[in-house]
Motif scaffolding. Structure first.
Motif, PDB file in Angstrom:
ATOM      1  N   ILE A 271       0.855  -1.182   0.000  1.00 56.71           N
ATOM      2  CA  ILE A 271       0.000   0.000   0.000  1.00 56.71           C
ATOM      3  C   ILE A 271       0.892   1.233   0.000  1.00 56.71           C
ATOM      4  O   ILE A 271       1.706   1.424   0.906  1.00 56.71           O
ATOM      5  CB  ILE A 271      -0.938   0.003   1.217  1.00 56.71           C
ATOM      6  N   ASN A 272       0.774   2.050  -1.015  1.00 55.05           N
ATOM      7  CA  ASN A 272       1.619   3.232  -1.145  1.00 55.05           C
ATOM      8  C   ASN A 272       0.818   4.506  -0.908  1.00 55.05           C
ATOM      9  O   ASN A 272      -0.417   4.504  -0.893  1.00 55.05           O
ATOM     10  CB  ASN A 272       2.312   3.262  -2.512  1.00 55.05           C
ATOM     11  N   ALA A 273       1.538   5.591  -0.718  1.00 60.13           N
ATOM     12  CA  ALA A 273       0.935   6.906  -0.501  1.00 60.13           C
ATOM     13  C   ALA A 273       1.202   7.771  -1.726  1.00 60.13           C
ATOM     14  O   ALA A 273       2.352   7.950  -2.120  1.00 60.13           O
ATOM     15  CB  ALA A 273       1.517   7.562   0.748  1.00 60.13           C
ATOM     16  N   THR A 274       0.156   8.318  -2.308  1.00 58.72           N
ATOM     17  CA  THR A 274       0.259   9.047  -3.564  1.00 58.72           C
ATOM     18  C   THR A 274      -0.485  10.381  -3.471  1.00 58.72           C
ATOM     19  O   THR A 274      -1.596  10.434  -2.954  1.00 58.72           O
ATOM     20  CB  THR A 274      -0.335   8.207  -4.711  1.00 58.72           C
ATOM     21  N   THR A 275       0.141  11.427  -3.979  1.00 57.81           N
ATOM     22  CA  THR A 275      -0.494  12.742  -4.027  1.00 57.81           C
ATOM     23  C   THR A 275      -1.311  12.886  -5.306  1.00 57.81           C
ATOM     24  O   THR A 275      -0.856  12.524  -6.389  1.00 57.81           O
ATOM     25  CB  THR A 275       0.566  13.859  -3.983  1.00 57.81           C
ATOM     26  N   ILE A 276      -2.522  13.428  -5.173  1.00 57.91           N
ATOM     27  CA  ILE A 276      -3.383  13.735  -6.314  1.00 57.91           C
ATOM     28  C   ILE A 276      -3.354  15.239  -6.541  1.00 57.91           C
ATOM     29  O   ILE A 276      -3.549  16.003  -5.601  1.00 57.91           O
ATOM     30  CB  ILE A 276      -4.837  13.301  -6.045  1.00 57.91           C
ATOM     31  N   ASN A 277      -3.115  15.674  -7.771  1.00 57.03           N
ATOM     32  CA  ASN A 277      -3.176  17.096  -8.092  1.00 57.03           C
ATOM     33  C   ASN A 277      -3.813  17.267  -9.465  1.00 57.03           C
ATOM     34  O   ASN A 277      -3.163  17.072 -10.488  1.00 57.03           O
ATOM     35  CB  ASN A 277      -1.791  17.736  -8.064  1.00 57.03           C
ATOM     36  N   PHE A 278      -5.094  17.594  -9.471  1.00 57.54           N
ATOM     37  CA  PHE A 278      -5.801  17.922 -10.703  1.00 57.54           C
ATOM     38  C   PHE A 278      -6.169  19.404 -10.624  1.00 57.54           C
ATOM     39  O   PHE A 278      -7.258  19.754 -10.160  1.00 57.54           O
ATOM     40  CB  PHE A 278      -7.088  17.097 -10.850  1.00 57.54           C
ATOM     41  N   PRO A 279      -5.303  20.320 -11.028  1.00 61.62           N
ATOM     42  CA  PRO A 279      -5.640  21.742 -10.966  1.00 61.62           C
ATOM     43  C   PRO A 279      -6.888  22.052 -11.782  1.00 61.62           C
ATOM     44  O   PRO A 279      -7.221  21.346 -12.736  1.00 61.62           O
ATOM     45  CB  PRO A 279      -4.403  22.432 -11.554  1.00 61.62           C
ATOM     46  N   ALA A 280      -7.570  23.128 -11.411  1.00 61.60           N
ATOM     47  CA  ALA A 280      -8.762  23.537 -12.131  1.00 61.60           C
ATOM     48  C   ALA A 280      -8.475  23.668 -13.623  1.00 61.60           C
ATOM     49  O   ALA A 280      -7.461  24.233 -14.023  1.00 61.60           O
ATOM     50  CB  ALA A 280      -9.279  24.860 -11.572  1.00 61.60           C
ATOM     51  N   LYS A 281      -9.366  23.113 -14.429  1.00 62.62           N
ATOM     52  CA  LYS A 281      -9.285  23.142 -15.891  1.00 62.62           C
ATOM     53  C   LYS A 281      -8.057  22.419 -16.444  1.00 62.62           C
ATOM     54  O   LYS A 281      -7.693  22.578 -17.607  1.00 62.62           O
ATOM     55  CB  LYS A 281      -9.337  24.580 -16.424  1.00 62.62           C
ATOM     56  N   SER A 282      -7.397  21.594 -15.601  1.00 63.37           N
ATOM     57  CA  SER A 282      -6.215  20.876 -16.094  1.00 63.37           C
ATOM     58  C   SER A 282      -6.583  19.909 -17.198  1.00 63.37           C
ATOM     59  O   SER A 282      -5.744  19.551 -18.030  1.00 63.37           O
ATOM     60  CB  SER A 282      -5.540  20.131 -14.944  1.00 63.37           C
ATOM     61  N   VAL A 284      -8.265  20.550 -19.622  1.00 63.01           N
ATOM     62  CA  VAL A 284      -8.284  21.284 -20.889  1.00 63.01           C
ATOM     63  C   VAL A 284      -6.920  21.908 -21.177  1.00 63.01           C
ATOM     64  O   VAL A 284      -6.418  21.846 -22.296  1.00 63.01           O
ATOM     65  CB  VAL A 284      -9.359  22.399 -20.852  1.00 63.01           C
ATOM     66  N   TYR A 285      -6.295  22.489 -20.152  1.00 60.91           N
ATOM     67  CA  TYR A 285      -5.118  23.318 -20.380  1.00 60.91           C
ATOM     68  C   TYR A 285      -3.808  22.722 -19.865  1.00 60.91           C
ATOM     69  O   TYR A 285      -2.745  23.269 -20.140  1.00 60.91           O
ATOM     70  CB  TYR A 285      -5.322  24.688 -19.728  1.00 60.91           C
ATOM     71  N   GLY A 286      -3.840  21.676 -19.095  1.00 60.20           N
ATOM     72  CA  GLY A 286      -2.587  21.181 -18.551  1.00 60.20           C
ATOM     73  C   GLY A 286      -2.699  19.775 -18.030  1.00 60.20           C
ATOM     74  O   GLY A 286      -3.704  19.099 -18.218  1.00 60.20           O
ATOM     75  N   GLU A 287      -1.664  19.322 -17.348  1.00 62.91           N
ATOM     76  CA  GLU A 287      -1.612  17.933 -16.913  1.00 62.91           C
ATOM     77  C   GLU A 287      -2.317  17.736 -15.583  1.00 62.91           C
ATOM     78  O   GLU A 287      -2.375  18.608 -14.733  1.00 62.91           O
ATOM     79  CB  GLU A 287      -0.159  17.482 -16.779  1.00 62.91           C
ATOM     80  N   GLN A 288      -2.855  16.553 -15.432  1.00 61.83           N
ATOM     81  CA  GLN A 288      -3.329  16.073 -14.148  1.00 61.83           C
ATOM     82  C   GLN A 288      -2.353  14.970 -13.730  1.00 61.83           C
ATOM     83  O   GLN A 288      -1.908  14.208 -14.575  1.00 61.83           O
ATOM     84  CB  GLN A 288      -4.725  15.480 -14.284  1.00 61.83           C
ATOM     85  N   PHE A 289      -2.029  14.874 -12.453  1.00 61.24           N
ATOM     86  CA  PHE A 289      -1.076  13.818 -12.118  1.00 61.24           C
ATOM     87  C   PHE A 289      -1.290  13.223 -10.742  1.00 61.24           C
ATOM     88  O   PHE A 289      -1.863  13.823  -9.849  1.00 61.24           O
ATOM     89  CB  PHE A 289       0.370  14.311 -12.253  1.00 61.24           C
ATOM     90  N   TYR A 290      -0.835  11.984 -10.638  1.00 62.53           N
ATOM     91  CA  TYR A 290      -0.632  11.296  -9.376  1.00 62.53           C
ATOM     92  C   TYR A 290       0.882  11.192  -9.176  1.00 62.53           C
ATOM     93  O   TYR A 290       1.615  10.905 -10.120  1.00 62.53           O
ATOM     94  CB  TYR A 290      -1.199   9.879  -9.407  1.00 62.53           C
ATOM     95  N   SER A 291       1.370  11.432  -7.962  1.00 61.86           N
ATOM     96  CA  SER A 291       2.797  11.310  -7.681  1.00 61.86           C
ATOM     97  C   SER A 291       2.996  10.339  -6.526  1.00 61.86           C
ATOM     98  O   SER A 291       2.594  10.609  -5.392  1.00 61.86           O
ATOM     99  CB  SER A 291       3.400  12.677  -7.322  1.00 61.86           C
ATOM    100  N   VAL A 292       3.610   9.190  -6.826  1.00 57.28           N
ATOM    101  CA  VAL A 292       3.818   8.144  -5.825  1.00 57.28           C
ATOM    102  C   VAL A 292       5.065   8.458  -5.006  1.00 57.28           C
ATOM    103  O   VAL A 292       6.151   8.626  -5.556  1.00 57.28           O
ATOM    104  CB  VAL A 292       3.981   6.766  -6.497  1.00 57.28           C
ATOM    105  N   HIS A 293       4.919   8.543  -3.702  1.00 59.11           N
ATOM    106  CA  HIS A 293       6.048   8.804  -2.806  1.00 59.11           C
ATOM    107  C   HIS A 293       6.651   7.454  -2.420  1.00 59.11           C
ATOM    108  O   HIS A 293       6.277   6.851  -1.418  1.00 59.11           O
ATOM    109  CB  HIS A 293       5.564   9.565  -1.570  1.00 59.11           C
ATOM    110  N   THR A 294       7.614   6.976  -3.230  1.00 61.32           N
ATOM    111  CA  THR A 294       8.125   5.617  -3.037  1.00 61.32           C
ATOM    112  C   THR A 294       8.948   5.467  -1.762  1.00 61.32           C
ATOM    113  O   THR A 294       9.127   4.358  -1.273  1.00 61.32           O
ATOM    114  CB  THR A 294       8.984   5.184  -4.239  1.00 61.32           C
TER     115      THR A 294
END
Length: 397
Positions: A271-282, A284-294
């Motif tokens: 079980i890992n811990a991951t940050t979610i960051n979907f900025p507003a309108k991402s 349409v205009y940019g990336e959405q990402f999950y970042s796994v803190h290994t």
């Protein structure tokens, strides 16, 4: 906002590594002013083989053929005891082997193997860090794995690999890898509307570098709770998220995720811990990402973790697990009304959430939602979710 893990891609044989010699640069030819150089680690998902090289061009060529970039495995010194790389053209899919013994290398050549790099050393054994080797008796290609990670080594040994040994000495890694993999390209499933937009995509990162933020301000909104997740399948997760309110409002938060496998880039097999960051309108205009803190320790199945998500007026977010910062990134949430946020949690497995706290500039607003979180604890099952809307106005607003 359901997470789909990265998709495997077909990979070809990296022929530059087979021919050995002409196009590669061995450590002795590196800049004399450097004390060490990075060793790139790449993975063939078809054969299960890892390849290790100091030649960036060789690594990139393999990636173009479908291998997966696993970043920097370790740093090798430019002098010391030589290490040789051999290639077995008779193994299905091809196979590489590394050894400090020139006698063993010569013996394998007599058996039909070939020496890469024109017989020159590919690395040198020197340094104060161990490089572990493990052997898979059931594999024809990729039968040997080399890693600095004791955790990765122990994981392989628990899954049938053998020959726990120190292969040679290496220099420490000077940086963590930040590999990105496309996820949900042309999204077709539920996800806040982005599946309706052609070309929408998400990215999955490993150890994405934190954005620089001093944090010398109180969070405009903070959502925290104790979360206990229990799963029995090969793939399960829970998401703990804060969203804005309005169209394409953005979402930030944490996911606790288990997926069966042994890809250490994304902390599979625990079980890992991951940050979610979907900025507003991402979408349409940019990336959405999950970042796994290994680097964050494995979270026990059925264990309780304190999750906390913060959003700041300056446009940054922070994610914590048990008071450890696992992500800090520039972002943006949009609200239909001033200071309106929607904290929620959902999962595809059994989960218990308790001791919920909602703060506005440090002031307790837990019971001020419309509705707020009225219960002292919540139990949810697969596909269930709990949310609350908060229109948070301070007395002077």
């Amino acid at each position: 906002m359901k997470k789909r893990f990265f998709k495997r891609i077909m990979a070809g044989i990296c022929m530059m590594a087979v021919v050995g010699g002409g196009m590669a640069v061995h450590p002795a030819e590196a800049e004399a002013s450097e004390e060490s150089v990075p060793v790139y680690r790449i993975y063939n998902p078809n054969t299960g083989e890892h390849l290790y090289t100091i030649t960036e061009g060789e690594a990139k060529n393999c990636v173009r053929l479908g291998w997966q970039d696993e970043g920097i495995g370790w740093y090798t010194a430019l002098s010391g005891d030589p290490v040789y790389r051999l290639y077995n053209p008779n193994a299905k899919g091809g196979d590489h082997y590394y050894t400090k013994s020139k006698g063993e290398a010569d013996y394998l050549v007599r058996l039909g193997w070939s020496l890469d790099y024109g017989g020159n050393p590919v690395f040198y054994s020197k340094g104060d860090k161990n490089l572990y080797v493990a052997y898979n008796p059931n594999a024809e290609s990729g039968a040997h794995n080399y890693t600095m990670s004791r955790g990765e080594q122990d994981f392989l040994l628990k899954n049938g690999w053998m020959h726990d040994a120190v292969a040679w000495k290496v220099m420490d890694k000077k940086e963590t890898y930040t590999v990105s993999v496309p996820v949900d390209v042309n999204i077709v499933g539920p996800g806040g509307g982005e599946e309706l937009i052609d070309g929408s995509y998400r990215l999955l990162y490993s150890d994405k570098p934190f954005d620089q933020f001093s944090g010398n301000e109180l969070p405009a909104f903070e959502f925290a709770a104790d979360v206990k997740m229990t799963g029995t399948t090969d793939d399960y997760s829970v998401q703990f998220v804060v969203a804005g309110s309005g169209y394409q409002e953005g979402q930030i938060g944490i996911t606790l995720h288990y997926q069966k496998g042994n890809d250490q880039r994304y902390a599979q097999g625990r079980i890992n811990a991951t940050t979610i960051n979907f900025p507003a309108k991402s979408n349409v205009y940019g990336e959405q990402f999950y970042s796994v803190h290994t680097a964050y320790p494995a979270i026990p199945n059925g264990g309780t973790s304190r999750l906390k998500v913060q959003y700041f007026d300056s446009g940054y977010m922070r994610a914590y697990v048990n008071d450890t910062l696992i992500g800090q990134y520039k972002t943006k949430l949009l609200t239909a009304e001033k200071n309106a946020y929607i904290p929620h949690f959902n999962g595809d497995t059994n989960c218990e959430v308790s001791n919920i706290s909602v703060l506005r500039y440090g002031k307790d607003f837990t019971d001020h939602g419309a509705p707020g979180f009225q219960a002292s604890s919540y139990s949810i099952g697969p596909g269930e979710a709990v949310s609350a809307a908060f229109l948070l106005k301070m007395p002077w607003e």
